[in-house]
Design a protein around this motif. Structure first.
Motif: not given
Lengths: 531, 345, 363
Positions: C102, A443, C112, C107-110, A434, A419-421, A425-426, C129, C125, C121, A423, A361, A438-439, C68, A430-431
């Motif tokens: 998913f 993209n 790139r 949609a669930s695979l990047d 990242h 996007q699901e990818y 990664a989260r 750590r 990660i 991946e 989600e 915002y 990375k994503h 999430l 993933a931070g």
């Protein structure tokens, strides 16, 4: 990684080979199909190469002003001397017509009068020149004695005037031959003192004084209100800031200039002797060993044998070379400005887009406020505050132009965020960084690339606009905009000065836009026909 | 189940071929599809995604985006006239009037900026000589027919004011408002929930029986087909591999693909401990397919000839046709194999 | 199942998303009650199916479990740790054992990333750590990728390919390989087969049950297809409008559905058998799923229920225990003992909102 990928042969169930492709490869394939974009790309590359290699190209220095070569029209065949003579004769014919010695038909007289009223000087000149030459050949017109002598003098000058360019001055110093440009300050001072035959300490003093007065001049030119004690104290401060090394550096530059002058003066007589005896062929390159121990390598060319295919400007500088060096500045502004604004834009945009909420915002309101400000005014203020230097120009342009990129990146990231990818990664833990690096950025990169190719012309236009107003690059540097700006005042008389840089610029901008369009179609084929 | 053999033939598709030009080669999305629809009959086109069922239906209406798509061959006879040879104007007269379509996504097939009334009245007046008022009344009748409560007032709503199921109802009302003979329903319930799907299917069934409209139902769901259709065509890689009356098809599927498809649906009364029957492998990419049965890499009963020639269509029962070498005699297979080998040489 | 160890326990989970009003200052004007107070246990090694129509909150439930979204209230207890209140490091450590598959394999695979990078991946990660049992080198990771690809049935030659070169089923396999990379104890599968064709769906279902048999992974499996749920799950949760309507073992539920909603759902599902289809009686529900944006103090299914009673409009039904581990939230069974009382205490945000509207009304 991708570069060293092993060749693997994979087949499907029908024993057909499947060749792997990445999205980038496919985009490249699509780009190659787009002829216009390819042509655009090639032109952009050629421009960039020429701009980069400007110093290696066989062109005259962009800041070398030869006063007698002022305002010569572009010509592929005629030398500068021919053009000078032609111009002189045009003037003389016109005077002769005024005096009534050159007789033309009544219609032509009326026509010329009309042209003069409309200040169509070029037409007048061309007509009197054409008629004059006819008359001269037919014998119905002769120069009077003063005119004849002017022409003869000019012919003589054209024949004889030479230009000496010093490539290198060296000296045998303590048993070694040394280029004076490689010598230290002390060595230079010693050399110069011995050349002049003065005491080194006196010389030192006068050298320092020279630097001081130069500094004082600079300060006064920056701020004309400075005077008296204020000026003295600021000069002292500036000198302190330079320090001994700084002063010596500046002094060395001065000494090198003096020594070159001495060398040229000394060589001049020898050269003149050679020209007189007719033993010199032009262009001449040679080394002269002078009586004062200096060895000078120089080049002698006939000054009026130069050819200016794009003509010259009002100071007699080669327009071709100025355009090439100008393209350096213009293209650099385009690229540096875009790159800087993209960096800021990506940073702000991705943070706002990914973090969302309050951060988003406030960042976006800030962007909105920045949008509201008249950005050209901001640039002008920046240039006024920080001084009119090229670096400041880059800085000022970048400062106001990241806004659109930030918004675009934000929008892109917000759509990618769901996007699901991402989600996925989260859910792997993933931070934020990242995910962004990375994503999200990979993209959105294609869109950013496309956008920046479209941005580059915009930057070049802005820089040209500023330079046109006289706020951009300062003499002796040139840019496309400043060339056009300089040409505007004498547009009617010398249209080539306006037209040539404009065409050069337009071709580049067109190519850039075609390339950008092609890239956009290649990177996201869905948006084709939409924007 | 009643057979429609005696009814008039409404639509006859003969050897329809639609190809798409892509960067990687010619994509034969539809490669020789033939079937017939009788008046009042419901025909199901079943297949996996990418098998060409939607393109078949677009080709029937000549709505294939061109380029890259092109209908390269075949005939579509609507009551004896070939749609492929009609002028654009004559075609418009058939589209939406005699043959109408409903699409998968009810969210995108209505214009969000126009009222339902505007859209419906426009469609009706385009094809029928009616005043605005008559058209509006007609629209309201249709909306009532598809079970939209208080149709008189809701007709002036915008599409976003309807839920997904309601929008699909509106689409059906629009499609049938011109007394179409044939309704092509392209996955009409895929985007909907099970309970809404049940409502919509029930509605289509009831209303088409009432209006005596023939239906081509395109779907990937064998359950939907079982409840709705009189006849089923199973498509694979751009061709119809089996067509039969619904009961026959489920009772005695002849093509290994059909068998596999029926067996791989998890049944609610099935035994959980059992492994599901699954067809291994992936559906083929239909670009540059070699001459062979496209199903052979996934088939559990492959023989040599399957790798070299496409099987001919054989009749295996009343109204039951199958394109599989298993249905052919030994001599035919041998002949085809030799022919293929000679061709290869 | 009684003697089995509880691995994950969800207690009174609510997930409310604020609705922002327009204007200069974004004001919350209401809440979407995506998940509205649900509780269930998951036992080690079983598959729990969650079924319901779109918008019933099944996807939100698993996303809340995977943290999430931060749940509005409630607890998700895994290994004795409440994930909702755990600090970042603990969460990261525990989340290693909860992975997701998913719905949309596109949609669930990047797009790139290569298959290798996608599968690696999660490993990278955690490797970075030092949260894995050991530090993996690049070669070991390579080995691991090959293993995983083999396990899910993808040609190892495709390791450097990009997702767009695969078909939907293969992509879903890649997604499964990624979920398996960390050897999790629970996999949350959010409609993993609903975007796939029937023949591919069967492959993936078989793959999932193979993995479960081999590795003993617990699955929470979401689908809207009742056949799929019946096939794969040991226990089934039926959700409607963010509430659990019925929990039971799979066999029990399908043979003896108690809740009117479950009955309607089962009868609406098409069966690929024309004879059966023609003869059976369908319960066709009226209307659509209502929007979950208001507080309800009645049975959530009241509007569409064919067996509604006056009682249903007055209170939220608690879970009744109908024996045989069959719990149902319906007043038709109020003679049975209450397994778990209904809880409709408002959340903090809602209390605030209520106060504001009250203040406004007073003024």
């Amino acid at each position: 990684m991708a570069l060293f990928r092993k060749k693997e042969i994979a087949t499907n169930e029908f024993n057909q080979v499947i060749v792997g492709t990445s999205l980038t490869k496919e985009a490249w394939k699509r780009l190659k199909k787009n002829k216009l974009a390819v042509v655009g790309g090639v032109i952009v590359i050629i421009y960039t190469l020429i701009a980069l290699c400007a110093s290696l190209l066989p062109i005259y220095p962009y800041d070398e002003a030869i006063t007698v070569h002022r305002n010569l029209r572009p010509s592929l065949t005629k030398t500068a001397g021919d053009l000078m003579l032609e111009q002189e004769m045009k003037n003389l014919f016109f005077q002769a017509w005024r005096q009534g010695r050159l007789e033309l038909s009544d219609e032509e007289d009326a026509q010329i009068e009309a042209w003069v009223m409309e200040s169509k000087t070029n037409q007048v000149w061309d007509l009197v020149y054409a008629r004059g030459m006819e008359a001269l050949e037919a014998g119905s017109f002769e120069w009077n004695s003063s005119e004849q002598s002017r022409i003869d003098r000019m012919l003589n000058n054209i024949e004889t005037e030479t230009q000496i360019t010093i490539d290198k001055v060296s000296v045998v110093y303590e048993g070694k031959t040394m280029n004076i440009e490689d010598m230290s300050y002390e060595e230079l001072r010693g050399l110069y003192a011995s050349l002049l035959g003065v005491d080194e300490n006196t010389l030192e003093e006068s050298l320092v004084n020279e630097v001081r007065s130069a500094v004082s001049n600079e300060l006064r030119s920056k701020d004309s209100t400075l005077s008296g004690e204020d000026l003295d104290s600021s000069v002292e401060m500036e000198m302190d800031a330079l320090g001994e090394d700084g002063i010596h550096d500046r002094a060395s530059t001065n000494i090198i200039g003096y020594i070159e002058q001495i060398a040229q003066r000394s060589a001049n007589s020898d050269i003149q002797a050679m020209i007189d005896s007719g033993s010199m062929t032009f262009p001449y390159e040679g080394t002269f060993d002078l009586s004062n121990g200096l060895h000078v390598e120089l080049e002698v060319t006939k000054m009026h044998e130069r050819r200016y295919i794009f003509g010259t400007d009002y100071l007699g500088r080669d327009l071709l070379s100025r355009i090439i060096y100008g393209s350096q500045v213009s293209i650099a502004v385009g690229i540096v400005g875009t790159v800087t604004s993209i960096f800021i834009g990506i940073l702000v945009g991705s943070l706002a887009g990914y973090l969302g909420g309050k951060v988003d915002y406030y960042l976006m309101r800030f962007v909105d406020i920045m949008y509201g400000l008249p950005y050209m005014l901001l640039v002008i203020i920046c240039m006024a505050i920080f001084g009119r230097q090229i670096v400041n120009l880059f800085f000022a342009l970048a400062l106001v132009s990241w806004l659109t990129i930030a918004r675009m990146v934000r929008g892109q990231i917000m759509s990618l965020k769901n996007q699901e990818y991402v989600e996925a990664a989260r859910s792997m833990g993933a931070g934020t960084m990242h995910i962004i690096f990375k994503h999200m950025i990979p993209n959105s990169l294609s869109i950013i690339i496309v956008y920046s190719t479209i941005r580059i012309p915009a930057f070049i236009m802005q820089e040209s606009f500023l330079s046109f107003l006289g706020l951009g690059v300062q003499a002796p540097y040139a840019s496309w905009g400043s060339l056009i700006g300089d040409a505007v005042s004498s547009m009617a008389l010398y249209p080539y000065k306006l037209i040539i840089p404009s065409i050069v610029m337009v071709i580049f901008l067109f190519s850039m836009n075609f390339l950008g369009d092609g890239l956009r179609d290649a990177f996201d084929p869905q948006t084709k026909n939409q924007l | 189940m009643s057979s429609f053999k005696d009814a008039n033939v409404l639509l006859e598709v003969k050897d329809l071929r639609t190809h798409f030009k892509t960067d990687n080669g010619i994509l034969k999305a539809v490669d020789g599809v033939s079937f017939t629809v009788h008046e009042g009959e419901t025909v199901g086109l079943v297949g996996e995604s990418g098998c060409g069922k939607s393109v078949t239906n677009l080709s029937i209406m000549r709505l294939v985006p061109s380029p890259p798509g092109k209908i390269v061959g075949g005939e579509v006879l609507y009551r004896g006239t070939d749609i492929m040879k009609l002028s654009e104007k004559e075609l418009r007269n058939i589209r939406g009037n005699k043959i109408s379509m409903i699409f998968q996504d009810p969210m995108t097939s209505l214009n969000p900026y126009l009222r339902i009334s505007t859209q419906m009245i426009e469609t009706i007046r385009l094809h029928q000589n009616m005043t605005k008022q008559e058209a509006r009344e007609r629209a309201i009748t249709m909306l009532k027919l598809v079970g939209i409560p208080s149709a008189e007032s809701r007709i002036d709503c915008y599409p976003h004011q309807f839920s997904g199921g309601m929008r699909q109802r509106v689409m059906i009302a629009m499609a049938l408002s011109c007394n179409a003979d044939l309704l092509i329903a392209d996955e009409p319930t895929t985007a909907l929930d099970v309970t809404i799907q049940a409502q919509i299917l029930e509605l289509i069934k009831k209303i088409t029986e009432q209006l005596k409209t023939a239906v081509i139902l395109i779907t990937h769901d064998l359950g939907v087909v079982a409840g709705m259709c009189d006849k089923v065509c199973v498509m694979y890689a751009g061709r119809i591999v089996e067509s039969a009356l619904t009961d026959d098809l489920y009772a005695s599927p002849a093509h290994p693909y059909t068998k596999g498809l029926i067996a791989s649906v998890p049944k609610m009364d099935g035994n959980r401990e059992e492994r599901l029957f699954s067809i291994e492998g992936q559906p083929p990419n239909v670009i540059d397919l070699p001459p062979c049965c496209p199903f052979h890499p996934r088939c559990n009963r492959t023989c040599e000839v399957c790798r070299h020639a496409y099987p001919p269509v054989k009749q295996v029962g009343e109204d039951h046709y199958v394109a599989c070498w298993l249905a052919c005699s030994e001599e035919e297979r041998k002949g085809a194999l030799e022919g293929a080998e000679n061709n290869g040489k | 199942m009684e003697n089995k160890e509880v691995i994950l326990s969800v207690k009174n989970l609510r997930q409310h998303f604020p609705i922002d009003g327009g204007g200069l200052f974004k004001k919350t004007i209401g809440y979407i009650r995506a998940v509205d107070g649900i509780s269930f246990d998951v036992y080690k090694g079983e598959t729990v199916g969650i079924v319901g129509e779109s918008g019933c909150g099944k996807s939100t439930t698993v996303r809340s479990i995977a943290q999430l979204y931060k749940p509005t209230t409630g607890q998700v207890i895994f290994h004795g740790v409440d994930l909702c209140t755990a600090d970042k490091d603990t969460l990261l450590k525990e989340r290693r054992n909860i992975q997701m598959i998913f719905q949309d394999p596109y949609a669930s695979l990047d797009p790139r990333m290569t298959v290798r990078n996608i599968i690696l991946e999660p490993l990278r990660i955690y490797n970075k750590r030092n949260l894995l049992d050991k530090n993996y080198t690049e070669e070991e990771l390579d080995e691991k990728v090959k293993d995983l690809m083999e396990k899910v049935g993808i040609n190892k030659a495709f390791v450097n390919r990009y997702p767009h070169e695969f078909s939907g089923g293969q992509r879903q396999r890649i997604g499964i390989a990624r979920a398996l990379a960390l050897n999790p104890e629970i996999i949350l599968a959010d409609e993993p087969v609903s975007a796939l064709d029937v023949s591919i769906q069967a492959q993936i279902l078989n793959l999932i049950s193979d993995i479960q048999k081999e590795m003993g992974v617990t699955f929470i499996f979401i689908a809207h297809d009742l056949g799929v749920i019946q096939h794969i799950s040991h226990r089934v949760i039926v959700m409607y409008l963010g509430k659990i309507m019925e929990i039971s073992s799979s066999d029990e539920l399908y043979s003896n559905p108690l809740h009117p909603y479950t009955q309607a759902l089962l009868s609406a599902a098409p069966i690929p058998d024309p004879k059966l289809e023609r003869t059976r009686q369908r319960i066709v529900l009226e209307g659509d799923v209502p929007s979950p944006d208001k507080e309800r103090h009645c049975c959530y299914f009241y509007d569409r229920c064919s067996k509604r009673m006056d009682k249903c409009a007055c209170a939220v039904p608690p879970m009744f225990d109908c024996g045989n581990n069959h719990h149902v939230a319906c007043f038709l069974y109020d003679d049975k003992p209450v397994a778990e009382p209904a809880d409709d205490t408002p959340t903090e945000g809602e209390l605030k909102l209520r106060k504001k509207t009250e203040n406004k009304a007073e003024n």
